[in-house]
Every structure is written in structure tokens, then in C-alpha cells.
Scaffold this active site. Sequence first.
Site, mmCIF file in Angstrom:
data_model
loop_
_atom_site.group_PDB
_atom_site.id
_atom_site.type_symbol
_atom_site.label_atom_id
_atom_site.label_comp_id
_atom_site.label_asym_id
_atom_site.label_seq_id
_atom_site.Cartn_x
_atom_site.Cartn_y
_atom_site.Cartn_z
ATOM 1 N N LYS A 1 -3.672 -1.650 2.707
ATOM 2 C CA LYS A 1 -4.124 -2.812 1.974
ATOM 3 C C LYS A 1 -2.816 -3.292 1.511
ATOM 4 O O LYS A 1 -2.227 -4.456 1.392
ATOM 5 C CB LYS A 1 -5.318 -2.894 1.431
ATOM 6 C CG LYS A 1 -5.795 -4.120 0.741
ATOM 7 C CD LYS A 1 -7.130 -4.007 0.188
ATOM 8 C CE LYS A 1 -7.639 -5.264 -0.412
ATOM 9 N NZ LYS A 1 -8.896 -5.084 -1.106
ATOM 10 N N GLY B 1 9.109 -8.660 -11.124
ATOM 11 C CA GLY B 1 10.488 -8.048 -11.277
ATOM 12 C C GLY B 1 11.429 -8.460 -10.279
ATOM 13 O O GLY B 1 12.556 -9.110 -10.618
ATOM 14 N N PHE B 2 11.410 -7.976 -8.895
ATOM 15 C CA PHE B 2 12.412 -8.338 -7.817
ATOM 16 C C PHE B 2 13.659 -7.606 -8.269
ATOM 17 O O PHE B 2 14.589 -8.109 -7.649
ATOM 18 C CB PHE B 2 12.452 -9.611 -7.630
ATOM 19 C CG PHE B 2 11.022 -10.277 -7.376
ATOM 20 C CD1 PHE B 2 10.078 -9.803 -6.380
ATOM 21 C CD2 PHE B 2 10.630 -11.388 -8.234
ATOM 22 C CE1 PHE B 2 8.835 -10.350 -6.282
ATOM 23 C CE2 PHE B 2 9.421 -11.770 -8.204
ATOM 24 C CZ PHE B 2 8.528 -11.524 -7.264
ATOM 25 N N ASN C 1 -1.223 3.112 1.375
ATOM 26 C CA ASN C 1 -2.363 2.303 1.330
ATOM 27 C C ASN C 1 -2.027 1.074 2.189
ATOM 28 O O ASN C 1 -1.284 -0.040 1.796
ATOM 29 C CB ASN C 1 -2.348 1.830 -0.193
ATOM 30 C CG ASN C 1 -3.546 0.993 -0.359
ATOM 31 O OD1 ASN C 1 -4.047 0.172 0.464
ATOM 32 N ND2 ASN C 1 -4.254 1.338 -1.713
ATOM 33 N N GLN D 1 2.341 -6.042 0.141
ATOM 34 C CA GLN D 1 3.903 -5.792 -0.232
ATOM 35 C C GLN D 1 4.769 -6.617 0.814
ATOM 36 O O GLN D 1 5.666 -7.332 0.572
ATOM 37 C CB GLN D 1 4.470 -4.516 -0.437
ATOM 38 C CG GLN D 1 5.509 -4.253 -1.280
ATOM 39 C CD GLN D 1 5.688 -2.882 -1.526
ATOM 40 O OE1 GLN D 1 5.252 -1.937 -0.948
ATOM 41 N NE2 GLN D 1 6.636 -2.715 -2.201
ATOM 42 N N GLY E 1 9.443 -1.973 -0.185
ATOM 43 C CA GLY E 1 9.474 -3.259 -0.739
ATOM 44 C C GLY E 1 10.832 -3.830 -0.548
ATOM 45 O O GLY E 1 10.881 -5.309 -0.465
ATOM 46 N N GLU E 2 11.992 -3.405 -0.197
ATOM 47 C CA GLU E 2 13.182 -4.200 0.164
ATOM 48 C C GLU E 2 13.289 -4.559 1.748
ATOM 49 O O GLU E 2 13.161 -5.475 2.143
ATOM 50 C CB GLU E 2 14.378 -3.294 -0.014
ATOM 51 C CG GLU E 2 14.361 -2.284 -1.282
ATOM 52 C CD GLU E 2 14.559 -2.964 -2.506
ATOM 53 O OE1 GLU E 2 15.194 -3.797 -2.913
ATOM 54 O OE2 GLU E 2 13.854 -2.351 -3.513
ATOM 55 N N ARG F 1 4.996 7.285 6.204
ATOM 56 C CA ARG F 1 3.588 7.141 6.032
ATOM 57 C C ARG F 1 3.157 6.026 5.051
ATOM 58 O O ARG F 1 3.881 5.829 4.127
ATOM 59 C CB ARG F 1 3.318 8.409 5.322
ATOM 60 C CG ARG F 1 1.777 8.928 5.225
ATOM 61 C CD ARG F 1 1.711 10.232 4.525
ATOM 62 N NE ARG F 1 0.711 10.801 4.512
ATOM 63 C CZ ARG F 1 0.189 11.950 3.812
ATOM 64 N NH1 ARG F 1 0.887 12.655 3.143
ATOM 65 N NH2 ARG F 1 -1.017 12.245 3.770
ATOM 66 N N ILE F 2 2.124 5.296 5.346
ATOM 67 C CA ILE F 2 1.664 4.100 4.780
ATOM 68 C C ILE F 2 0.494 4.781 3.904
ATOM 69 O O ILE F 2 -0.353 5.127 4.417
ATOM 70 C CB ILE F 2 1.136 3.078 5.588
ATOM 71 C CG1 ILE F 2 2.331 2.786 6.322
ATOM 72 C CG2 ILE F 2 0.713 2.002 4.885
ATOM 73 C CD1 ILE F 2 3.530 2.236 5.854
#
Lengths: 289, 740
Positions: free
Chosen positions: B633, B238-239, B631, B638, B704-705, B628-629
Amino acid sequence: MKAAAFNYARAASVDEAVQMLVRGGGGAKLLAGGQSLLPALNLRLMSLDLLVDITGIAALRGIRVEGGTLKIGAMTRHADLLTSPEIAAHAPLLAKAIAHVAHPAIRNRGTIGGNLAHADPASELPACMLALGATLVIQGPSGQRRVQAADFFLGLYQTALAPDEILIAIELPALASGERAFFHEYARRMGDYAIVGLAAQGKPAGDRIDALRLVYFGVGERAGSCPAAARILQQRHSPAILAEAQAALAADLQPQNDHQASAAMRLHLARTLLARCVNELLGRAEASA
Amino acid sequence: MTMQAIGKPHSRVDGRAKVTGGARYAAEFNQPDQLYAVVVGSTVGLGRILRIDAGAVAQMPGVRAVISHLNAPRLAYQPHKGGTDPANGERLHVLQDDQVRFYGQPVAVIVADSLDHAERAAAALAVSYAGETPVVDPLDAKVQPVAPQAGRAGADRSRGDADAAFAAAPVTVEASFDMARENHTPMEPHATIAAWSGDRLTLWSKSQFVVNEQAEIAAIFGMPAANVQVICPFVGGGFGTSLRTWPHVTLAAIAARQVGRPVKLVLTRRQMFHTTGHRPRTLQRVALGATTDGRLTSLIHEGSGETSRYEQFVEALTSTSGFMYSCPNVRTRYRLLPMDTGTPTFMRGPGEASGMYAVESAIDELSYKLGIDPVELRRRNEPAIDEAEKLPFSSRSLMQCYALGAERFGWASRDPRPRAMRDGRLLIGWGVASASYPCFFSPASARVRLLADGSAEVEAASSDMGPGTYTSMTQVAAETLSLPLDKVRFSLGRSDFPATPSHGGSQTMSSVGSAVRAACLAVQAELAKRAVADRRSQLFGASIDSVEWREGRLSRKGDAAAGPSYSELVTGAGGSPVEAGASAARDAAIAKQYSMHAFGAVFVEVSVDPDLGLVRLRRAVGAYGAGRIVNPKLATSQCIGGMVGGLGMALMERTALDPRDGRPVNAHMGDYLVPVNLDVPHLEAHFVEEQDPHVNPLGVKGLGEVALVGMAPAIANAVFHATGKRVRELPIRIENLLDV
């Protein structure tokens, strides 16, 4: 999108394929690797009545050396050319060029004959054929004929092939002692069609290059030889001679503007490639020109 | 708690469905008796429709309807401003009048019994126009800049006296930047299948925001939102292009109503460049003043971005400039350039990516002028607080990102002189830049059902355009409920699921994740309440405060014996699923106490062929402080995706418009260049340990950004280091480097 409806026939031999083309009467096309034809059909840039599939004709595949001549079956795939020891030994220019043909998936399917018959102006292989002085072997309803590469590529997607003829083989003179090959191309993105490329072969002799063939692609409507520049480079190398040859490219190539690149930029790149070519063929230091 | 589902590198729970074709995308929800619609776009860039020759086309094989402003229903177009719509202006009203506002604007839609018939009729439809020459170039003298009337950008801000400080500064940099328009070009095209049943409408439609699409279509047609259902379980990239509801959705619904059958409408790749938004071209100016030892004394950032004539698209072009650096005198200014184009929209890192390209490039220029390493220059100007808002950061790990990134990249061995590093003929350049993106947390809801078999079903409207929402939400629910992952089934992509914010702005993990967690806690509370009230339960009569959940079992506090499991409790309560919903939102007080952002540092190596001007990215290392991450992987994946997006922005992506009519001339994947595998070298993403208790209950910041933001300036800075030539436009192309 999907292609418009067409008939499909699988030929078992070259003779049968020719007969099918004759019956197709201009509405038939050959399926070789299908890497240009099928997208064009699916995008409906073209349509046809009959697709003649020649992928099953084993006789059209293979590479062999006979005397001083390298014989390549038209249905030999790019991937086979890329890994062939015969090609590497006798036509290193071709080996260098094939590495630039699109991506591995396309090289696994695409064929040399299909590529040459398609005659895309930005394709690497027509330029190699001109630089190598290839002979193209063509079979039609009245038998075989042989056409020099210089007489085969007529223009944008135009060749000397008649609608009922098949390009069945390519014959290349094997690399002569002392000959060297140069190949380079520029694309904005890896694997894309070149906006300028150069295939060249010649025989360095001291600081001259004899029998030099310079063929640019991606610049005009077909691969373009540069006889004037090549002639100049037969003189003893000097910065002035190189500059003279670079200047001659303008008349040899007459590059065009399009949305990919301006004519001026194409000429700049062509001249840069020429300097790099001369340095490489003469075995000189890789100083930029 | 022993599960620790959060923080583990689980593979995608929907991975198998995606690679086996089991995942269904919008255009794959074919309906019985479905017809096909094809949009006809304007072939002029501005003007008026004079005539549409529908009669001839209506007689063509298979054609069921030719719909234009001449015969389309007059739609209600009630006021609606979704969270992703421009605050100022009014959306394009499709097929409601004869005006053409930009090239490619839909002027008709053909409905036929097959896609082939519809395409053929669309190609044959003759439309004549009274055309005018549109204004599509921001540099055109006819463009009149305007100040944005509203938006999140905080456009014009000032502290101290930046202009006076700049004039007095011993060392200055002043530079202008031009960044090309970009289109999102996701793999999946926009697609909508519309089906009416009486006055109820179902839309299987590609969307990053199904609840907004529901509300907007309801407003456009003047119907209750409850009568519209939007379904979108999978998004093929999508972006940002699927955040808004674009005209084709309305067209599909109009067409389906007109013909009384379901209608499928899929945009062509070319049409994806017309009416579905783009990252606006931006023009910027940055002026920096500094002391000779590299302390910033002035930072001026002025920018303008293109928008349409009918809406003001506002992005965060200048919003990071107030807090990235410690500087007493800062002035920002942001203007819009209304032109004859469709409205731009959010594209990954909207505003930050463009704005930080300019500022991070200028900071790099300053580092050379001062003779100070660019990482060290940033360290010297690292602020203790957000000096724009005068608030502490909830957490800020930028310097840790630089330390980690520099170590992994090997930055210490860099020769700082331009053109000093070589590999054979190639010039080698190392560049670096900062990245930042705000931590949004919008109100979100979720619902959890516990079943008699001890498994849980979790639902939220949301979306998963690729980051792994299915997986990360499954992890959050599994962790909160102490269930194994395969006992949790998370569903999304339906407008009748609990409402969530847009799947954009890096806020899904924070917002939806917090809601999922809250709903899990709510269903546990509901189950506990029932257990202590149930005479058959071993916990009957216990006060609700005296029981607790331990590893998925309800026990009395202090009692080591394991209590009943979910399965036993649900079965004991009659076996019907036990359900609870909950919402989560940011505490308004927290938002006033802290400045909340993710940060990152990006290191890249490029090679430049000095003969050909050819730039290649050779490697990149991104280090991110993103809380906090959930996941590692998927987070790594991402970030690598974002870095590839930044590579495209830096060296390839550019929507070229024909100045005569505004037509995007390279509107296809052959000529609109996005990186292919061969262009993408080894990319690394690393995460610094960061615990932020303020941003949201999960402590996540979103990725994401920020993963895209620093990439383009790092590459541009590396190109300078390689060549000694500062290119101040994106993408950097061969034309810019022919003279190096």
C-alpha cells in the site's frame, strides 16, 4: 502570514452595509466569498480598517428569470451558478466559464459579485459580462444605479464602484433564439489563471456570425473586447476573412509580455482560439485552423 | 513464523497523528520565552556588502538583535564532510565576511519578540552593495566547464572505441538536451528552533539526516557533538532538500546564542528557492550507433550540470549509461559548470532522472529511425551482465517490468506511427522509458527494548519524509519478533538514537530496516542468554544452541510445547526492560561480486491539443522490479508520488532566473508550477516478483527514486508519438509545440 489587524462588522442588510462603508470612509472593504480578499490580506498585499461582512444578507443571493432578463444576486456562489438550470438555459456562456473558475473549494465560497468587483484581468467572469452585455446594479448612499459592463471594468483591479457602493445584482439578457456561446481558456496548469481565454457569443446566420461579441481575458490589464475582429467576422466566412479577423486581433488586444508568456505567444493563442470559436459557432467540423 | 507483517498493505501507523494534527513538525516545537528570527537575503547576485544600516532597525518595535557579518561571532567552521555534502569545496560560511556569492545569500538575521516585528524590521533593513553581474546561465560564454574532482558519478568512462563505432554505424542518432533547474518545493518549509542551555544546544529542525546535522553544527561551532541534540520526528516532504544542513540552521543557533533565548527561524517560500539547494540545470548530448536490426554499437553520453563557485555538486548524471544496454563501445563524460549560484543538491532521482531523460529519449528516437518498437529495441539490447563493471546483476527484472507494464497498459494496440492516434481533435501519444536507481546499503544502527508487558520499543535516528518509515520499520520489527504491529513502537528523528545514514538515496528500507532486524535478533539473543542462565527459568541450564524462538516464545528445539513469552521472560528477569542494539552494513565482498540496482518500465499516454500546444498526461503505468515490497500500500503510494514528481519535471517545473541578478523570478507556488490534482490522471504502480538475496538481509531495493526516474522521458517520448515533433528540453511547454 496573517493579516494586519482590522475591525469586523456583519451587515444584516444592504442599507446597513452601505452605512458601514460610508462610516469606513475608504478604509472599509466588503467580504463576499473572500477568495481573493483574504489571501491578499494575509499576504499583506493590502490592509484595511474595517471588514464589512455581507455574507449574511440573504436578499443578495439567488437566480431568477424575469421576462427576458436573468437576474443574479451578487452573493450567489460560483457553485450555485454552475448547477443552476436557469443559467444553463439562459446564459450557457456563464455556465461554461464557471467550470474554469479555479477549483471546487474556491467555487463553493467565491461569489459572482465578489469576482466582478475584484476585476482581476485574468478572471473569466468580467469577460463573460462584456460578452453578454450585462448590466450591473449598484447600491450606494444615494440609492441604486445601473452600469453597463462596458463602463464598469476600468483597468487592473479597477471598477466604476465608489468606495461606499455595493454591487448587488447582475442582469443578463437571456440567450436569444439562434444565439450560441463559446468559451475556452488556456492555463499551463489546471485551475490556474488563464494566460489567454476567450468568451464569445453571437448569432450564426448561414456562414456569417451576427451580433458577435468577442472578449479576451488574461491578455491585457482588463478583459478586452475585439470590435474590429468581430466586425470582420460579420462577413461571409472564408479562410481569408478568418485570417483578416485574426490579423485584427493584434490591434484589438495589444498583448503584453510578462513572465508567464510572451506577447507573441499570447497573440498566437488568441488567434487559435478565434479560429476555434468561429468553427464552433458556425457548427463547422473541428478542423484545426 | 506466522505473523507475516512484511508484505502486508498496512495503513500508516502514524496516519491518525498526521491527519489529526498530532504529528509535530519542526516549527511546532515552540519553546518558552522564544524569540523569532527572519533572514535577510542579498538583493544582488554577486558582489560585496558596503554598508548595513542596523542602527535604525535596532530601534524598531520588538527588535532584539540585528546580526550581520559586522557583529556575528567568528565561528570555528571545523572541517566536516557529511555523506550528503559535496566532496570538493567548502560550505558557505554564513555571516563571516562581506562577500555576496549568489542572489538571496543570507546577509543578516533579525531577531524580534514576534514574527511580525522581525519581518517588519527585516523588510526595513537597508543594505548597500557593490554589485557585479553574476553568471547564472549555463549557456553564457563566460562559463568555464570543469571536471568533477571526486564523487560517485564515475564521470568519464570508456570501453571500446565509441567515437569510431559511432562514425561507422549504419544507423545513428545524435541529440542534445537541456533540462531546467528545479526546486524541491516540499509542503513544509525549512524551519529550525534553536535553544542553548549553557554550552549545550538543542535544535528542533527539519532534517532528513539528524545525525549529520548534529555533527555539522558541532563542527561549525567548534563544540563536541555530544553537546548538540537534533530532534525531528516528522518531515513534511523533503525530496532531498533537507539532506544537507543549510545556513539557516547555523543562523538560528547564532541568533539564539546572541539573545540568550530560544529562537525560531522559518524560511519563507521565496527563501526556499535561495539557499536550500536545487536540481541543477543540465545540458547533455547523446550519440547512439546501431546496426539496422537494432543492436547498439556505440553509446556516447556527455553531460554538464550547474554548480556553485564554492562547492562541486556532483550527481550520477551519466552513471546508468554504462549498464542499461549491452553495447561494446561506450563513452561517458561529465562536467560541472561553476556559476554565481548557491550549491545545487540532491533532488529525487539525482542524476539518474536527468541522465536517463536524455538517454531514454535518444533510444526512443533510434526506435523510430529503425522502425522497431521501443520496447522491442530495449529487449534486443538487454545485457546479460553489467558490462561497465563486468559483474553480474544481483537481480535485474527490467524485461519482466516491460512485460507486466505493457500488458497492464495495453501497449500491443499502439499504432507506432506518429500522429496516428487521435481522440477527436486531440493528438494521442503513447511513450515508454526505462528507469533505474542503485541499491545503496549504508552502515546503520538500531536499538530494541523489550518491556515487561511484552511490547517492544525500537529506535533509530533516521527520518520519515513520507514513504512510511514509521510503518515499515514497525513491520520489520513485528515480523522479526513475531509480535503484532500494535505491540511494537518505533521511534525516529533524534540524533541521540542509534546512528543511521541519510534518509535519501532510497536506502532507508535497506539500511535502517536491516539494522532494525539485526537489533531484534540481538535482543532475542540477549533474552535467550538470560533465560538459560536464570535458575527460575524453565529453560535454565539449556545450551544457548538448543533453544529457539518460535512465534515470540523461547522453546527447546524439537519441543512442541510453547515456551515462555517475552513478557514472562522480562518479568522473570526482574521486570526491567531488556535492551540490545545492533548495526548492519553491506558485506564488502558482496559489493565486489554484484552490480545492484532497481529497475522499472514506465508507460504513459498523453494528449496534445494541436491548436494550443497543450499537453496533458492521460494515464500512466509504472512497473518496478525493486526486490521485496515491505508494504504494497505504501509502496504504491510512494511510486505514484514519484510519478507525479516526474510529471512535474516533464511538463511544469522550471526555476526561472533573472539574467541580471540571478533572482529566481518564479519563487512561489503560484508561478513555480507543480501538478495539482486536476493535472494528475489515473496512475498505476505494479511490482514484479523479485527475490534478491544479495542486496541486503531484507532483500529490499528501495523505491523512492526509481519511481520518478523514467517518467519524464516516457512523457517526452509520448509527446513525440503524438505530434511527430521531438522536443529536447524540459519542461515541455506550449512554446515548444506551437507549430504542431
